[in-house]
Design an enzyme around this catalytic site. Structure first.
Site, PDB file in Angstrom:
ATOM      1  N   LYS A  13       0.835  -1.214   0.000  1.00  0.00           N
ATOM      2  CA  LYS A  13       0.000   0.000   0.000  1.00  0.00           C
ATOM      3  C   LYS A  13       0.867   1.261   0.000  1.00  0.00           C
ATOM      4  O   LYS A  13       0.614   2.191  -0.754  1.00  0.00           O
ATOM      5  CB  LYS A  13      -0.920   0.026   1.235  1.00  0.00           C
ATOM      6  N   ARG A  88      -9.500   0.181   8.833  1.00  0.00           N
ATOM      7  CA  ARG A  88      -9.005  -1.162   9.073  1.00  0.00           C
ATOM      8  C   ARG A  88      -9.990  -1.974   9.898  1.00  0.00           C
ATOM      9  O   ARG A  88      -9.674  -3.096  10.300  1.00  0.00           O
ATOM     10  CB  ARG A  88      -7.700  -1.065   9.859  1.00  0.00           C
ATOM     11  N   ARG A 122      11.641  -6.939   5.314  1.00  0.00           N
ATOM     12  CA  ARG A 122      11.530  -5.484   5.274  1.00  0.00           C
ATOM     13  C   ARG A 122      12.542  -4.811   6.201  1.00  0.00           C
ATOM     14  O   ARG A 122      12.697  -5.187   7.352  1.00  0.00           O
ATOM     15  CB  ARG A 122      10.108  -5.074   5.658  1.00  0.00           C
ATOM     16  N   ARG A 151      11.710  -2.695  11.952  1.00  0.00           N
ATOM     17  CA  ARG A 151      10.668  -2.096  12.788  1.00  0.00           C
ATOM     18  C   ARG A 151      10.206  -3.104  13.835  1.00  0.00           C
ATOM     19  O   ARG A 151      10.122  -4.294  13.529  1.00  0.00           O
ATOM     20  CB  ARG A 151       9.474  -1.744  11.881  1.00  0.00           C
ATOM     21  N   ARG A 162      -0.112  -9.386  13.202  1.00  0.00           N
ATOM     22  CA  ARG A 162      -0.684  -8.425  12.246  1.00  0.00           C
ATOM     23  C   ARG A 162      -1.499  -9.136  11.173  1.00  0.00           C
ATOM     24  O   ARG A 162      -2.553  -8.657  10.756  1.00  0.00           O
ATOM     25  CB  ARG A 162       0.424  -7.614  11.585  1.00  0.00           C
TER      26      ARG A 162
HETATM   27  P1  ADP Z   1       1.318  -2.203   7.786  1.00  0.00           P
HETATM   28  O1  ADP Z   1       0.248  -1.892   6.783  1.00  0.00           O
HETATM   29  O2  ADP Z   1       2.547  -2.737   7.156  1.00  0.00           O
HETATM   30  O3  ADP Z   1       0.853  -3.026   8.953  1.00  0.00           O
HETATM   31  P2  ADP Z   1       1.134   0.543   8.799  1.00  0.00           P
HETATM   32  O4  ADP Z   1       2.242   1.493   8.787  1.00  0.00           O
HETATM   33  O5  ADP Z   1      -0.024   0.808   7.931  1.00  0.00           O
HETATM   34  O6  ADP Z   1       1.819  -0.861   8.462  1.00  0.00           O
HETATM   35  O7  ADP Z   1       0.583   0.359  10.286  1.00  0.00           O
HETATM   36  C1  ADP Z   1       1.424   0.046  11.361  1.00  0.00           C
HETATM   37  C2  ADP Z   1       0.607  -0.152  12.627  1.00  0.00           C
HETATM   38  O8  ADP Z   1      -0.077   1.069  12.972  1.00  0.00           O
HETATM   39  C3  ADP Z   1      -0.502  -1.193  12.550  1.00  0.00           C
HETATM   40  O9  ADP Z   1      -0.030  -2.494  12.763  1.00  0.00           O
HETATM   41  C4  ADP Z   1      -1.438  -0.710  13.671  1.00  0.00           C
HETATM   42  O10 ADP Z   1      -0.947  -1.065  14.942  1.00  0.00           O
HETATM   43  C5  ADP Z   1      -1.345   0.792  13.549  1.00  0.00           C
HETATM   44  N1  ADP Z   1      -2.412   1.309  12.648  1.00  0.00           N
HETATM   45  C6  ADP Z   1      -2.238   1.878  11.418  1.00  0.00           C
HETATM   46  N2  ADP Z   1      -3.431   2.206  10.879  1.00  0.00           N
HETATM   47  C7  ADP Z   1      -4.383   1.833  11.762  1.00  0.00           C
HETATM   48  C8  ADP Z   1      -5.817   1.866  11.782  1.00  0.00           C
HETATM   49  N3  ADP Z   1      -6.511   2.374  10.753  1.00  0.00           N
HETATM   50  N4  ADP Z   1      -6.456   1.391  12.884  1.00  0.00           N
HETATM   51  C9  ADP Z   1      -5.782   0.887  13.915  1.00  0.00           C
HETATM   52  N5  ADP Z   1      -4.438   0.790  13.967  1.00  0.00           N
HETATM   53  C10 ADP Z   1      -3.739   1.258  12.904  1.00  0.00           C
END
Ligand code: ADP
Ligand code: ZN
Length: 210
Positions: A13, A88, A122, A151, A162
């Site tokens: 994404k 999400r 990653r 990370r 996740r």
């Molecule tokens: P990835 O898509 O690789 O998991 P992101 O950078 O999008 O990485 O998100 C990292 C973390 O941030 C998620 O695992 C979650 O803990 C938190 N997060 C991001 N977006 C949301 C969301 N819309 N709702 C809840 N938690 C979120």
């Protein structure tokens, strides 16, 4: 153009978002990036979010929704935006429906084995750049020279969590948006640019409709 990028962690994404922003000039809103910059700045939200993120869990809806609401109310989002990593959960999707009307939800679909390989390889830089050990063998950043790191939420246990959370809580949004008739799915298994040409085909149609 108001769009949402949907996809599992590791679907790409973020990489697609960067290219979409360049191509269409709409602001890129990443909740993950927003949380990480709060963590870096040592804010209360950052501290709170980190305790969930490090375990691979979602940050609770109330907090996440507030961050997005504040960002979408800024002037540069009036005519369009691209949300990356939000919504999400069903609660977040219903919230978004209340405050705006989306033109397109782009679902980036990637086979599970490819996702696993991408996430475990990653490597991140403090400047925001992301690499994969597959294609980038050195441990320093090409953009700024800093040393790359893994990370906390890219460590094995958190990755597993996740992906579980995605299946249980986020994946149902695919059906949710399909039923609304605004879902487009592209396969994102090949290179970033291969995926982007599929993405562009889809978004050009949306863009024309205006
Ligand atoms: P990835 O898509 O690789 O998991 P992101 O950078 O999008 O990485 O998100 C990292 C973390 O941030 C998620 O695992 C979650 O803990 C938190 N997060 C991001 N977006 C949301 C969301 N819309 N709702 C809840 N938690 C979120
Ligand atoms: Zn860097």
């Amino acid at each position: 153009m108001k769009i949402v990028l949907l996809g599992a962690p590791g679907a790409g994404k973020g990489s697609q978002a960067e290219l979409i922003t360049k191509e269409y000039g709409i602001p890129h809103i990443s909740t993950g990036d927003a949380f990480r910059s709060n963590i870096k700045a040592g804010t209360e939200i950052g501290l709170y979010a980190k305790s969930f993120m490090d375990k691979g869990l979602l940050v609770p809806d109330e907090v996440t929704v507030k961050i997005v609401e504040a960002r979408l109310s800024q002037g540069d989002c009036a005519s369009g935006f691209m949300l990356d990593g939000f919504p999400r959960s069903l609660v977040q999707a219903e919230f978004l429906d209340k405050i705006t009307a989306l033109d397109c939800v782009l679902n980036i679909s990637v086979p599970f084995d490819v996702i696993l390989k991408r996430l475990s390889g990653r490597r991140s830089c403090s400047c925001g750049a992301i690499y994969n050990t597959d294609s980038h063998k050195s441990d320093s950043c090409l953009k700024c020279g800093n040393t790359l790191f893994i990370r906390d939420d890219d460590k094995e246990e958190a990755i597993k969590k996740r992906l579980e959370v995605y299946q249980a809580i986020t994946a149902p949004l695919v059906d949710y948006y399909a039923q609304k008739g605004i879902l487009s799915t592209v396969i994102g298994a090949e290179t970033i640019l291969d995926t982007f040409s599929l993405v562009k085909n889809t978004l050009d149609l949306v863009w024309k409709k205006g």
